[in-house]
Structure formats: C-alpha cells, structure tokens
Design an enzyme around this catalytic site. Structure first.
Site, PDB file in Angstrom:
ATOM      1  CB  SER A 148       2.799  59.018  30.658  1.00  0.00           C
ATOM      2  OG  SER A 148       1.696  58.402  30.156  1.00  0.00           O
ATOM      3  CE1 TYR A 161       3.860  59.344  24.640  1.00  0.00           C
ATOM      4  CE2 TYR A 161       2.718  57.996  26.390  1.00  0.00           C
ATOM      5  CZ  TYR A 161       3.149  59.158  25.975  1.00  0.00           C
ATOM      6  OH  TYR A 161       2.948  60.133  26.704  1.00  0.00           O
TER       7      TYR A 161
END
Lengths: 255, 464
Positions: A148, A161
């Site tokens: 990501s 995250y």
C-alpha cells in the site's frame, strides 16, 4: 504454466475474499486462468466467492487459511501446491490478506494493534516464505504482494496499518531480490486509496482507485515482469515527492 | 537474469538452476542445465531425471524455438550441443549420419565442399538436427520437398526407460517423434538424405506484388517453377496496398550460371557476419512508426522485377543469421512469433487475418507468407497444404494476448493450426481442433513414458 504474457493458468489467492484479489481473478479467468485456490478463513463469503468464480468457468476451490496461525501455513498452502492446477503447478500466488484496523481505537488497545501487525506483516512473512519455497522448487511462478502507499511513509492518521504495510513491502522487495534469477517473479503492488468494503465510509483520498483498476495494473505488471506497480501510476511521482517532505511540514499536511 | 539463449554458460554438472527462455525471450523459468558429452552421459542423465519428484527433462539444441518448447521449469534441460559429431558422409548416395546436436550450419560447412546440401533449412542455420526433427521444420522448398523429417532415413531415440531405439519412417514412434517437440525422448543421431548441388550460390528472381490478391495469384501461378519460394509482406500497409509484398524465389545456381571467376571455387561457403545486437535495448524500439518506415523502405528497395540474380546461400536463406542475438532488439519484454497455416481454398480466412493484423497496426517487420505442399506423417507436425503466415510482434504490445486469441479462433475455424515450435501463448482448449492426431500422441506418450520423464513448459502449458 504462464504464457508469454505472464498470464497464469492457475492462481492461489491468500485472502480469498479480498475484493482486489477477486477482481484480479475475474480478469485473469477471462484470459487463461482455469484453476483458482481461494485461501481464507472458512466463511459463507469465501464459499460465495468460489461459487462466483466457478460461474465464470474456473475450477475454484477453497482452502482454510488463517494468517495468524503461522504454524499451519506450510501444511495448508502445501496442499494447494501439491494439487496445483493445469500442468500440476501454481503459476501465481496473490498475497492479498490484510486488515485496516481502527487507528483511533487501536492506539489505546495494544493487543488489537498487535493483531493488525501480526496479520499484515508476520502472517505475510510466514505465508510468503512458504509460497516462495514452493515456487522456487517448481522453477517458475509469480508472487504478487498487495502492499500500500500507506507503507511508503507513515502518516499520523494510520501509522499502525502503515507500519505493517511498510514491513510487508520491505519483506517483499527483499524476497524479490533473493529470488531474482530463479524463474520466480515477485511483484509488489502499491495501490493508493481503493474503494472497497475495507474503506467504506471513509473519505476517499485524492487519486482514489478501484479494485478493477488494481486488477488491470496487476495484469500489465505480469506482462512486463515489473517489480513494483503503483495504482494509479501517477502515485509513484507523488509519493517520491512526499517522501522528501521534511517531517515538520509532512506532519501538518491535511491527509 | 542469466537467461540462456544460444551458447550455454560453462557449468559443469549444471546442479544450480539457471533461468532459461526461448528465442523470443518471454516467460523465463529455471532449470538445471545438463551437458551430456557422450551417449552414456545422456542415458545416465535421463535415468537420473526419471526419479520421482525430479520434474523430468527436455532436450535443447541451439535455443531457436521461439516459445517454451525447450524449457523445463524446476527440472532438467539437456543441452545437446555437446553431442556434435558428424559420423559418416556417404558421398556416393548422398546420406549423412550425425549426432543430433550438430547444427545445420556445421552440416553446410562439411557438406557443401562435397557438393551436397541439407534437404530443408529454415530461416536460420543455427538449429540442430535434433531440433529440426523435434519441430519438423520447414523451409522455402516445402511446396516441393516437404518438411525435414521426410528426408530422415532413420534415427536413434533415447526413451524414458533409458533404452536407445532405432526408429524408421512408417512406424508410430517415428510419426510421434517427427514434430513431437522432444516429448517422446532424446534424439541421439539421425541419418539424413541430402540434396546434390553444383555450387554454393543461389539464382534468385525477385518481384513485387502490389497487394495480397496479386501476391497469392503470383504464388499460385508460378510456385511450381521454383525449388525455393517465399514472400515478405508489409503488414503495416493499408487500403489498396494491403498485403503488398516482395517475392524472392530461386534455386541452387548450376555451375554454368556462374561467372568465370566464381567457377574456380564454386562450392565455397562464406556466410558474412555483422556485429551482434547489444545486450540492453530499450523496450519499444520497434514501434509502429519505426517498423512502418522500415517496411516502406524495404518494399521500395526491392526491384519491381529482377531475374537470375546470384546470391550467397546465407543471403537467400538466412539473412538474420548475419546479426548475432538479433532477438535482443525487442528489449527485455521479448517478442512472440505467430505462425499459422490455413488450407488451400481458405484464402478468405487468410485475407481476413491479414486485414485484422493491418487494422490492429501490429508492428511486425518480419512477416513471411508461403505456400505449403504435402503434409508429412508427423502427428504434431505443423505444415499442411495451404498458406502459412509468420510474423514477429513485440510481446509488450497492450492487448496482444487477446488479439492473438481471436486470430487463433479464426485459424481453427478455417481448419488451420499454429506452429508449436513458435508458440508461447496458445489456449490449450484449441489444440485438439488444430492437431487431430493429438489423442494418438498422448496415448503413445502415456504408454512409452508413463512417468512423464520428458516434460517441457510447452507440454505443461498445453497438456500435450
């Protein structure tokens, strides 16, 4: 076997209910993919996903897989590799499991925060190494890892995250270097904000994208044997600029 | 990546896997590269590869198959170029007995001075005799001479049980091995019938065809007058020039056709050689614009009509052999070659395909059309009576996979087939329609090699 364009005939998805993974599977089934293994925690959602892919003409099967249960990875994933697809091999592994967590809550609940890290990072390290070993033994295959942009630079808003994806990203890059020349291709995919269940209800970031667009980028990456794919591609330049923004400034950016 | 194309690295036992690709440089896979130097070593290697879990073996020659026919992911690849002895030349009867690892180039070097030529040569001399049989190659003389294995008198085949069998034409094992892509065993030696020639020069007629119909008419009307015949097509030409082409046809020049000076050494074989292509070429060098310009130049450069021009063998048959590693010019993504055949009377299908390629603007500067004659008996042999078109396309052209799938449908629908030695992307479902003897081939393999010792990426991909 993959063909000249890197399109696999058989696919193993870790995180079998991932929308990005399923969009990728649909796209590849429309080309060459005939066998799909969906690995994930047993659920009606996993069965429904397999059913849908069968409807598209693929031989889709499910494998119970729990990212947090590292001890079971070798045995569970070994089954998929032993059964293989057409030609007896798994041509592509798509590592797509992960959780977003709830940053605000998790900051005050270290156990929950650790679970995010264990799922996204240590689970991927264990499962990734099991798959890498099997791919290396068969002398070919692609390992596609969904990273990501959040892993590119930690942000105040989602650093738990983000840090787990940063770890995953670094692991996948290193694994790609380790496997260079073995016939196994490791591709790191770094999407920006993707409209999925995981992000539902959140304000979309600029350059937001869709699972279908990520799937398309993955197919192009397979064709070109790319090592890093940004989705959308323009994120590569945005992030390389952001990476060099001084922290006092970065901290204040509205994102 | 140390991809293997052509000369292998100096690896001893080949214990470490290396990445291997075909000539098109797509889809690399890793295999242990073994270099047998004797028949005994070859037998030992095959026996070792028959162990459970060893993922089998496939023989490889000079790596000119475009796709994955001589790759074997996770298993062994037997580099046969070390077995390269020419054993017997029977100059009285025009026969040669040689190892399978001998190249056609080497055969030409030893045979031409004696007044003999290989019966069939493809567009490169750098293929081995074993590869020529495994792919049942064809040349510009297919309309008269048929494919390579028609000229094979006998061969020795090392099968999965470690035995060496002598096989002759007219037997099922011969027919499965001719064009069998190395999947029946390792060819160790072959005896080949040769073609007598008086000189090493070619007498060539060149003419231009203004469009595809003109081209097909010219080929149909006069092919039988030439031993060798081929047409280069400009597939980027559109409209009225669609399918414009340059035909080159000819035969070995007789001694009395040579000028006095050349008659002193009429059988000298001197292929020229240019510097090789560089190792690193950016992707996309061969785009529509550059290839379009090249094609227009190439068409206009050819004489409208010219007869009796004397050319070297290498110029006529193997122009690209003069540029070592020319496959690198497509960059790291590599390229695919698409070659198909459709029967006589299926000109409409050929026209449609040529139109679609032209409309799609596929940048192909190597597009070759020729008429095939009678088919050989090989079960997976490619040539069949009709029209064959071959073209090179950069692999990174977006949407190319889907486009070629559509062409496959057109080809299969017209009763045609694609060439397995060049394939790297056919959909397995279409194979049985293209090769009606596929089931016989599979049955013979299941019987002869139940453990699937002979396995390649091609056989895995297509389920051969």
């Amino acid at each position: 076997m993959k063909d000249a364009f890197g399109t696999p005939q058989s696919l193993l998805i870790l995180g079998g209910t991932s929308e990005i993974a399923l969009a990728t599977a649909r796209r590849l089934i429309a080309r060459r993919t005939r066998a799909v293994w969906l690995a994930g925690r047993p659920s009606p959602g996993l069965d429904a996903a397999a059913e849908e892919l069968r409807g598209l003409g693929a031989d889709a099967r499910t494998v119970p897989f729990d990212a947090l249960d590292h001890g079971s990875h070798e045995e569970v994933l070994g089954k998929a590799f032993a059964a293989g697809g057409p030609g007896g091999d798994v041509d592509m592994v798509l590592l797509a499991f992960g959780v977003l967590g709830d940053q605000a809550h998790d900051e005050s609940d270290p156990v929950a925060a650790a679970r995010v890290a264990q799922t996204n990072y240590t689970g991927a390290v264990s499962a990734g190494l099991v798959c890498a070993k099997a791919l290396q033994a068969q002398g070919h295959g692609s390992l596609v890892v969904l990273s990501s942009v959040a892993g590119e630079r930690a942000r105040r808003a989602n650093f738990i995250y983000g840090s787990s994806k940063a770890g995953l990203d670094a692991f996948a890059q290193g694994l790609g270097d380790a496997l260079h020349g073995t016939g196994v291709h490791v591709m790191v995919v770094r999407p920006g904000f993707v409209h999925t269940r995981m992000t539902a209800g959140r304000t979309a970031a600029p350059l937001a994208t869709t699972p279908a667009a990520v799937a398309e980028a993955i197919e192009t990456g397979l064709l070109r044997r790319t090592e890093t794919v940004w989705v959308p591609g323009s994120l590569r330049y945005l992030m390389s600029a952001l990476r060099h923004v001084p922290r006092p400034v970065f901290r204040r950016l509205p994102m | 990546m140390a991809a293997v194309t052509g000369t292998p690295p100096a690896a001893g036992s080949g214990a470490e896997p290396v990445a291997v690709t075909g000539w098109g440089r797509t889809a690399p896979t890793a295999a242990r590269l073994l270099h047998p130097r004797s028949y005994t070593e070859a037998v030992d290697a095959v026996r070792a590869c028959a162990r459970p879990g060893a993922r089998g073996a496939i023989a490889r020659g000079l790596g000119r198959a475009y796709g994955d026919a001589a790759q074997n992911a996770g298993g062994a690849v037997l580099d046969m170029t070390g077995l390269d002895r020419v054993h017997v030349i029977d100059s009285a009867n025009g026969l040669v007995l040689c190892d399978a690892g001998v190249s056609l180039h080497r055969l030409m070097e030893v045979l031409l001075p004696l007044g003999w030529f290989v019966p069939v040569t493809p567009g490169t001399r750098y293929v081995t005799v074993g590869g020529a049989i495994g792919a049942d190659i064809h040349g510009k003389n297919h309309h008269g001479a048929g494919s390579f294995t028609r000229h094979v008198v006998s061969m020795e085949l090392l099968t999965a049980d470690g035995e060496v069998r002598t096989i002759e034409p007219g037997t099922p094992l011969f027919d499965a091995t001719a064009g069998g892509m190395g999947l029946t065993g390792v060819i160790l030696t072959a005896t080949i019938r040769l073609l007598p020639v008086e000189t090493s020069l070619m007498r060539v007629d060149t003419e231009r065809a203004t469009d595809l119909d003109d081209l097909m008419d010219r080929l149909t009307a006069s092919d039988h007058r030439y031993r060798y015949s081929v047409a280069w097509i400009d597939l980027l030409a559109r409209g009225a020039s669609l399918g414009r082409a340059v035909l080159t046809r000819g035969d070995h020049a007789p001694l009395d056709a040579l000028p006095a000076r050349a008659r002193r050494a009429p059988l000298a074989f001197r292929p020229g050689r240019l510097p090789g292509a560089p190792a690193l070429v950016p992707d996309g060098l061969l785009g529509r614009r550059s290839v379009g310009l090249f094609n227009a130049f190439w068409y206009r450069r050819a004489p409208r009509a010219m007869t009796g021009e004397l050319q070297r063998l290498s110029t006529f048959f193997h122009p690209l052999d003069g540029v070592p590693h020319w496959n690198r010019i497509y960059g790291r993504s590599g390229f695919v070659q698409y070659q198909f055949v459709v029967g006589h009377g299926r000109q409409e299908a050929l026209r449609r395909i040529v139109r679609r390629i032209s409309e799609r603007r596929c940048p192909s500067f190597l597009a070759v059309l020729k008429r095939f004659g009678e088919a050989g008996p090989g079960w997976l042999s490619f040539p069949a009576p009709g029209w064959t078109l071959a073209l090179d396309i950069p692999a990174n052209l977006p949407g190319l996979g889907a486009f070629l799938d559509e062409l496959d449908e057109e080809v299969a629908g017209a009763g045609g087939r694609v060439y397995l030695a060049k394939d790297s992307r056919l959909r397995p479902e279409l194979l049985a329609a293209m090769y009606p003897r596929l089931d016989d081939f599979r049955a013979l393999r299941a019987d002869l090699d139940p453990g699937a010792v002979f396995t390649s990426d091609l056989s895995r991909r297509l389920g051969l």
